[in-house]
Each structure stands twice: as C-alpha cells, then as structure tokens.
Design a protein around this motif. Sequence first.
Motif: not given
Length: 142
Positions: A35-36, A112-116, A118-122
């Motif tokens: 995620x990070x 899910x962690x990577x998609x989430x 990317x969305x949070x980073x965006x």
Amino acid sequence: MMHMTFYWGTKMVLLFDFWKTDSWLSYSLALLFCLLFSVFYQYMEDRRLCVLAIGIVPPPSDQPSTPFLHPRLGTRLSKSARFATAVLFGVNSAIGYVLMLAVMSYNGGVFIAIALGLAVGYLLFRAKEYEALVVEDACACS
C-alpha cells in the motif's frame, strides 16, 4: 508452486524467495508495504510532473500568438528539466513494474492493497492537477 489464479491465503511469496509470509502479522506488514509503495509511486509521478511544469521554457515573446492552438504548443523544456524528468520517469517506471510483479503474485490482498494505495496516492498527490483543469475549462466556457 506458483498460483495462476487469485487466492486469499496469508501464506505467500512476494517478489523474492526470502519474502515469505506465514502469519497474519507478516502478511499484514507485506500488505502495508504494498500500500505505501503504491502511494509512493503516485508521489513520484507528481514530482515528475512538477519538474516538467517548472522546466517549461515559454516561447519568445516576439512570436505571434495563435489563439486557436493550445497555449503549451511551441514551448520546450530546458536541458536540466529534460534530464530530470527522464530520470524520474525511469525510476517511476521501475516502481510501476515492481508493483505489477507484486500483483502477479495473484494474492487477492496484495491486489487490493496496491489498488487502494494507488487510489489514495492519486487522491493525495495528483487529484489537484484536474481541479486546476476543471476550473480553467469552466472559465473558458463562460
């Protein structure tokens, strides 16, 4: 044996043979890292676009204006900005490929962690670009 379909287990190998998870704690830490790292990917893309925007050299003022062309046409980058954006593009591409390889572990939690991430980073770093475009387009339409 490597999975070729999505699975939801906590036991997995992520990117390297030595990065194995065998408990909820190690699995959670691996997901947190994913995620990070994906948030960091969006941050680096934002930095690259900022360097790109800073390095734009406007066309000379003696050049006639063309009202029907986009205002950025005819601009160019300084050599240092071109080099910096190329380096940042390479780093960001490498990070993107590592994220893709992590998703290819076919673990549902990693996906899910990577998609989430990317969305949070965006949301944190890149959504502001489009706010400016929407305001600029709204002003142009009125």
